[in-house]
Design a protein around this motif. Structure first.
Motif, PDB file in Angstrom:
ATOM      1  N   HIS A  14       2.400  13.620 -15.140  1.00  8.69           N
ATOM      2  CA  HIS A  14       1.659  13.695 -13.375  1.00  8.69           C
ATOM      3  C   HIS A  14       0.006  12.416 -14.541  1.00  8.69           C
ATOM      4  O   HIS A  14      -0.469  12.878 -14.192  1.00  8.69           O
ATOM      5  N   GLN A  15       0.392  11.796 -15.126  1.00  5.35           N
ATOM      6  CA  GLN A  15      -1.096  10.580 -15.005  1.00  5.35           C
ATOM      7  C   GLN A  15      -0.636   9.873 -14.668  1.00  5.35           C
ATOM      8  O   GLN A  15      -0.211   9.026 -14.109  1.00  5.35           O
ATOM      9  N   VAL A  16      -1.850   9.371 -13.468  1.00  7.34           N
ATOM     10  CA  VAL A  16      -1.992   8.451 -12.661  1.00  7.34           C
ATOM     11  C   VAL A  16      -1.823   7.099 -13.383  1.00  7.34           C
ATOM     12  O   VAL A  16      -2.671   6.562 -13.821  1.00  7.34           O
ATOM     13  N   ILE A  17      -1.214   6.199 -13.454  1.00  7.75           N
ATOM     14  CA  ILE A  17      -1.236   4.962 -13.369  1.00  7.75           C
ATOM     15  C   ILE A  17      -1.648   4.189 -12.647  1.00  7.75           C
ATOM     16  O   ILE A  17      -1.254   2.960 -13.197  1.00  7.75           O
ATOM     17  N   GLY A  18      -2.106   3.644 -11.442  1.00  7.53           N
ATOM     18  CA  GLY A  18      -2.297   3.100 -10.653  1.00  7.53           C
ATOM     19  C   GLY A  18      -1.896   3.431  -9.114  1.00  7.53           C
ATOM     20  O   GLY A  18      -2.333   4.442  -9.040  1.00  7.53           O
ATOM     21  N   THR A  19      -2.876   2.770  -8.352  1.00  9.36           N
ATOM     22  CA  THR A  19      -2.989   2.969  -7.299  1.00  9.36           C
ATOM     23  C   THR A  19      -1.806   1.588  -6.347  1.00  9.36           C
ATOM     24  O   THR A  19      -2.060   0.376  -7.168  1.00  9.36           O
ATOM     25  N   ALA A  20      -0.949   1.637  -5.571  1.00  6.46           N
ATOM     26  CA  ALA A  20      -0.035   0.706  -4.377  1.00  6.46           C
ATOM     27  C   ALA A  20      -0.660   0.903  -3.022  1.00  6.46           C
ATOM     28  O   ALA A  20      -0.987   1.775  -2.487  1.00  6.46           O
ATOM     29  N   TYR A  21      -0.278  -0.334  -2.265  1.00  3.49           N
ATOM     30  CA  TYR A  21      -0.950  -0.303  -1.129  1.00  3.49           C
ATOM     31  C   TYR A  21       1.076  -0.424  -0.713  1.00  3.49           C
ATOM     32  O   TYR A  21       1.636  -0.780  -0.717  1.00  3.49           O
ATOM     33  N   VAL A  22       1.317   0.899   0.641  1.00  5.76           N
ATOM     34  CA  VAL A  22       2.594   1.145   0.883  1.00  5.76           C
ATOM     35  C   VAL A  22       2.590   0.160   2.477  1.00  5.76           C
ATOM     36  O   VAL A  22       2.162   0.490   2.567  1.00  5.76           O
ATOM     37  N   SER A  23       3.275  -1.200   2.338  1.00  5.83           N
ATOM     38  CA  SER A  23       3.162  -1.655   3.486  1.00  5.83           C
ATOM     39  C   SER A  23       4.694  -2.673   3.431  1.00  5.83           C
ATOM     40  O   SER A  23       5.195  -2.889   2.522  1.00  5.83           O
ATOM     41  N   LYS A  24       5.469  -2.482   4.783  1.00  6.94           N
ATOM     42  CA  LYS A  24       6.634  -3.091   4.865  1.00  6.94           C
ATOM     43  C   LYS A  24       6.166  -4.849   4.416  1.00  6.94           C
ATOM     44  O   LYS A  24       5.531  -4.985   4.931  1.00  6.94           O
ATOM     45  N   GLN A  25       7.457  -5.113   3.778  1.00  6.53           N
ATOM     46  CA  GLN A  25       6.721  -6.365   3.639  1.00  6.53           C
ATOM     47  C   GLN A  25       8.292  -6.951   3.277  1.00  6.53           C
ATOM     48  O   GLN A  25       9.469  -6.480   3.210  1.00  6.53           O
ATOM     49  N   ASN A  26       8.732  -8.427   3.127  1.00  7.03           N
ATOM     50  CA  ASN A  26      10.104  -9.455   2.870  1.00  7.03           C
ATOM     51  C   ASN A  26      10.766  -8.933   2.045  1.00  7.03           C
ATOM     52  O   ASN A  26      11.370  -9.031   0.923  1.00  7.03           O
ATOM     53  N   LYS A  27       9.943  -8.519   0.306  1.00  5.89           N
ATOM     54  CA  LYS A  27      10.436  -8.073  -0.831  1.00  5.89           C
ATOM     55  C   LYS A  27       9.785  -6.659  -1.152  1.00  5.89           C
ATOM     56  O   LYS A  27      10.082  -6.761  -2.338  1.00  5.89           O
ATOM     57  N   GLY A  28       9.703  -6.104  -0.554  1.00 12.06           N
ATOM     58  CA  GLY A  28      10.077  -4.660  -0.633  1.00 12.06           C
ATOM     59  C   GLY A  28       9.696  -3.436   0.246  1.00 12.06           C
ATOM     60  O   GLY A  28       9.349  -3.758   1.785  1.00 12.06           O
ATOM     61  N   ILE A  29       8.698  -2.731  -0.683  1.00 10.62           N
ATOM     62  CA  ILE A  29       7.571  -1.455   0.420  1.00 10.62           C
ATOM     63  C   ILE A  29       6.624  -1.416  -0.155  1.00 10.62           C
ATOM     64  O   ILE A  29       5.571  -0.529   0.164  1.00 10.62           O
ATOM     65  N   GLY A  30       5.669  -2.687  -0.649  1.00 16.88           N
ATOM     66  CA  GLY A  30       4.812  -2.356  -1.207  1.00 16.88           C
ATOM     67  C   GLY A  30       4.476  -3.762  -2.450  1.00 16.88           C
ATOM     68  O   GLY A  30       4.970  -4.305  -2.697  1.00 16.88           O
ATOM     69  N   TRP A  31       2.770  -3.119  -2.745  1.00 18.43           N
ATOM     70  CA  TRP A  31       1.911  -4.063  -3.572  1.00 18.43           C
ATOM     71  C   TRP A  31       1.153  -3.241  -4.691  1.00 18.43           C
ATOM     72  O   TRP A  31       0.216  -2.648  -4.187  1.00 18.43           O
ATOM     73  N   TYR A  32       1.238  -3.319  -6.221  1.00 23.37           N
ATOM     74  CA  TYR A  32       0.544  -2.498  -6.575  1.00 23.37           C
ATOM     75  C   TYR A  32      -0.456  -3.145  -7.175  1.00 23.37           C
ATOM     76  O   TYR A  32      -0.491  -4.417  -6.596  1.00 23.37           O
ATOM     77  N   LEU A  33      -1.864  -2.344  -7.282  1.00 23.40           N
ATOM     78  CA  LEU A  33      -3.341  -2.948  -6.835  1.00 23.40           C
ATOM     79  C   LEU A  33      -3.916  -2.822  -8.323  1.00 23.40           C
ATOM     80  O   LEU A  33      -4.924  -3.654  -8.493  1.00 23.40           O
ATOM     81  N   GLY A  34      -3.182  -1.752  -9.126  1.00 20.81           N
ATOM     82  CA  GLY A  34      -4.177  -1.449 -10.222  1.00 20.81           C
ATOM     83  C   GLY A  34      -4.931  -0.242 -10.386  1.00 20.81           C
ATOM     84  O   GLY A  34      -4.230   0.852  -9.595  1.00 20.81           O
TER      85      GLY A  34
END
Length: 87
Positions: A14-34
């Motif tokens: 349960h340690q935070v490892i980062g933030t992602a933006y979840v949205s439909k895209q052609n290669k998956g379900i989102g992006w890791y922002l950092g």
């Protein structure tokens, strides 16, 4: 998944490892922002664009090209966003 939102990523402890933006895209379900990103604010985007502009100063000042990529998705730390400039 619920789309178009920021989510915190946590490990099994349960340690935070980062933030992602979840949205439909052609290669998956989102992006890791950092790490350390909690909100998408104007100042967040200004800092991304200023850093990208700084990295491309040579293209901006060049007499040998009339087009270049100003902002390049994951390479500039925000997947899904590409900005090209044509002079």
């Amino acid at each position: 998944p619920v789309l178009d939102q920021l989510v915190q990523l946590v490990n099994q402890s349960h340690q935070v490892i980062g933030t992602a933006y979840v949205s439909k895209q052609n290669k998956g379900i989102g992006w890791y922002l950092g790490k350390g990103i909690e909100h998408l604010t104007v100042s967040y985007f200004v800092s991304l664009f200023e850093a990208a502009k700084q990295r491309r100063t040579d293209f901006s000042n060049s007499d040998f090209t009339n087009a270049y990529r100003v902002f390049n998705q994951d390479g500039d730390h925000f997947g899904g966003l590409t900005i090209d400039l044509y002079k």
